[in-house]
Enzyme design. Structure first.
Site, mmCIF file in Angstrom:
data_model
loop_
_atom_site.group_PDB
_atom_site.id
_atom_site.type_symbol
_atom_site.label_atom_id
_atom_site.label_comp_id
_atom_site.label_asym_id
_atom_site.label_seq_id
_atom_site.Cartn_x
_atom_site.Cartn_y
_atom_site.Cartn_z
ATOM 1 N N CYS A 132 0.843 -1.197 0.000
ATOM 2 C CA CYS A 132 0.000 0.000 0.000
ATOM 3 C C CYS A 132 0.880 1.249 0.000
ATOM 4 O O CYS A 132 1.750 1.388 0.851
ATOM 5 C CB CYS A 132 -0.892 -0.036 1.235
ATOM 6 S SG CYS A 132 -1.443 1.581 1.778
ATOM 7 N N GLU A 133 0.628 2.133 -0.957
ATOM 8 C CA GLU A 133 1.501 3.308 -1.062
ATOM 9 C C GLU A 133 1.188 4.374 -0.022
ATOM 10 O O GLU A 133 1.942 5.330 0.132
ATOM 11 C CB GLU A 133 1.433 3.910 -2.468
ATOM 12 C CG GLU A 133 0.123 4.596 -2.808
ATOM 13 C CD GLU A 133 0.093 5.069 -4.262
ATOM 14 O OE1 GLU A 133 0.846 4.531 -5.090
ATOM 15 O OE2 GLU A 133 -0.707 5.971 -4.562
ATOM 16 N N HIS A 134 0.084 4.236 0.676
ATOM 17 C CA HIS A 134 -0.257 5.231 1.695
ATOM 18 C C HIS A 134 0.335 4.888 3.056
ATOM 19 O O HIS A 134 0.510 5.771 3.888
ATOM 20 C CB HIS A 134 -1.783 5.369 1.824
ATOM 21 C CG HIS A 134 -2.427 5.793 0.550
ATOM 22 N ND1 HIS A 134 -3.519 5.161 0.004
ATOM 23 C CD2 HIS A 134 -2.103 6.786 -0.301
ATOM 24 C CE1 HIS A 134 -3.842 5.754 -1.133
ATOM 25 N NE2 HIS A 134 -3.006 6.735 -1.344
ATOM 26 N N HIS A 135 0.583 3.610 3.301
ATOM 27 C CA HIS A 135 1.100 3.206 4.610
ATOM 28 C C HIS A 135 2.356 2.332 4.528
ATOM 29 O O HIS A 135 2.925 1.977 5.548
ATOM 30 C CB HIS A 135 0.018 2.442 5.393
ATOM 31 C CG HIS A 135 -1.220 3.244 5.642
ATOM 32 N ND1 HIS A 135 -2.339 3.159 4.841
ATOM 33 C CD2 HIS A 135 -1.508 4.169 6.583
ATOM 34 C CE1 HIS A 135 -3.266 3.990 5.292
ATOM 35 N NE2 HIS A 135 -2.798 4.617 6.333
ATOM 36 N N GLN A 173 -4.888 -0.537 -4.962
ATOM 37 C CA GLN A 173 -5.403 -1.719 -5.664
ATOM 38 C C GLN A 173 -6.118 -1.359 -6.971
ATOM 39 O O GLN A 173 -6.033 -2.095 -7.951
ATOM 40 C CB GLN A 173 -6.336 -2.493 -4.729
ATOM 41 C CG GLN A 173 -6.698 -3.865 -5.282
ATOM 42 C CD GLN A 173 -7.507 -4.683 -4.297
ATOM 43 O OE1 GLN A 173 -7.237 -4.647 -3.109
ATOM 44 N NE2 GLN A 173 -8.490 -5.419 -4.783
ATOM 45 N N HIS A 201 -5.678 -5.797 2.911
ATOM 46 C CA HIS A 201 -4.736 -4.694 3.135
ATOM 47 C C HIS A 201 -4.351 -4.690 4.615
ATOM 48 O O HIS A 201 -5.221 -4.542 5.478
ATOM 49 C CB HIS A 201 -5.381 -3.364 2.767
ATOM 50 C CG HIS A 201 -5.675 -3.220 1.299
ATOM 51 N ND1 HIS A 201 -5.226 -2.159 0.556
ATOM 52 C CD2 HIS A 201 -6.357 -4.016 0.444
ATOM 53 C CE1 HIS A 201 -5.620 -2.308 -0.695
ATOM 54 N NE2 HIS A 201 -6.316 -3.421 -0.791
ATOM 55 N N CYS A 203 -2.978 -2.439 6.165
ATOM 56 C CA CYS A 203 -3.254 -1.128 6.779
ATOM 57 C C CYS A 203 -4.695 -1.044 7.266
ATOM 58 O O CYS A 203 -5.033 -0.166 8.047
ATOM 59 C CB CYS A 203 -2.933 0.006 5.807
ATOM 60 S SG CYS A 203 -3.872 -0.035 4.294
HETATM 61 ZN ZN LIG Z 1 -2.978 1.735 3.244
#
Ligand SMILES: [Zn+2]
Length: 240
Positions: A132-135, A173, A201, A203
């Site tokens: 995941c590119e956010h976390h 995704q 995920h 996250c």
């Molecule tokens: Zn995430």
């Protein structure tokens, strides 16, 4: 409506200056991350992304990761921790993010469809490990891919390799699903491609809301798969 709010926050990001890290903006980033919205089909990359060699990148990441660990108060002289910055740097460049570099794209050759096989081909339950590119936490799941041959076929394992290549990037995704579909359309010279991804995920399961049971399903249907009956046939094969 939701999307326009997120775009606003992203614009705010580009305006941030040296002392611009107000709480409001930091919260803005959190909002984007937790909504998990993709902003483009292409992975956002800098123009100078490949000016540095992998070796130089690994050295820089190793130094910076050591800083992160030391900032958290870890004692890097401990036997168990000593090698971690190097291991993480190598893992980033050579394994979990190797798919950022177009030089690593799998070489795929197509073959003539000699058997005149005219029905859909489904390859399902393809193992998929992404991040995941956010976390920067794992996304783990299965990809299911189908296509109708337009006179050409590809080796089955090449489909796994294409899924893996696009998964090995910081991802969302939705974008991953479309990137795989677009690549297959290009290689197979047909629009008749379907991609479904079902993934967990970390996250979502290991932090934040901590929901361990939910998974995320994304789909990209094009060409013949826009037809409901064709799509249903594909989805039925996934139940076998
Ligand atoms: Zn995430």
């Amino acid at each position: 409506m939701k999307e326009s709010i997120v775009l606003q926050k992203l614009n705010g990001k580009s305006r941030i200056n040296g002392n611009g890290h107000s709480n409001e903006k930091i919260n803005g980033f959190d909002i984007i991350g937790d909504n998990h919205i993709a902003t483009s089909v292409d992975t956002p990359m800098r123009k100078d992304a490949f000016d540095l060699s992998d070796e130089v990148k690994m050295e820089i990441i190793e130094d910076k990761f050591r800083d992160i660990m030391e900032t958290m108060g870890l004692d890097l002289t401990d036997d168990s921790l000593q090698g971690t910055p190097h291991r993480v740097a190598k893992m980033f460049i050579k394994e979990i993010f190797y798919g950022l570099n177009p030089a690593n794209k799998p070489k795929v050759s197509v073959f003539e469809n000699k058997f005149k096989y005219g029905e859909m081909l489904v390859e399902k339950n393809i193992n998929m490990n992404s991040t995941c590119e956010h976390h920067f936490l794992p996304i783990v799941g299965k990809a299911h891919v189908a296509y109708f041959s337009n006179g050409q076929v590809i080796g089955l394992s090449k489909i796994n390799r294409i899924v893996d290549y696009f998964a090995r990037r910081p991802q969302v995704q939705e974008r991953l699903t479309v990137q795989i579909a677009n690549e297959l359309k290009k290689i197979l010279n047909t629009d008749d491609v379907a991609v479904v991804i079902d993934a967990k995920h970390l996250c979502v399961s290991s932090r934040g809301i901590q929901d361990e049971s939910s998974s995320t399903v994304t789909a990209e249907y094009s060409g013949k798969y826009k037809d409901v009956s064709v799509r249903e046939e594909f989805l039925k094969y996934l139940e076998l």
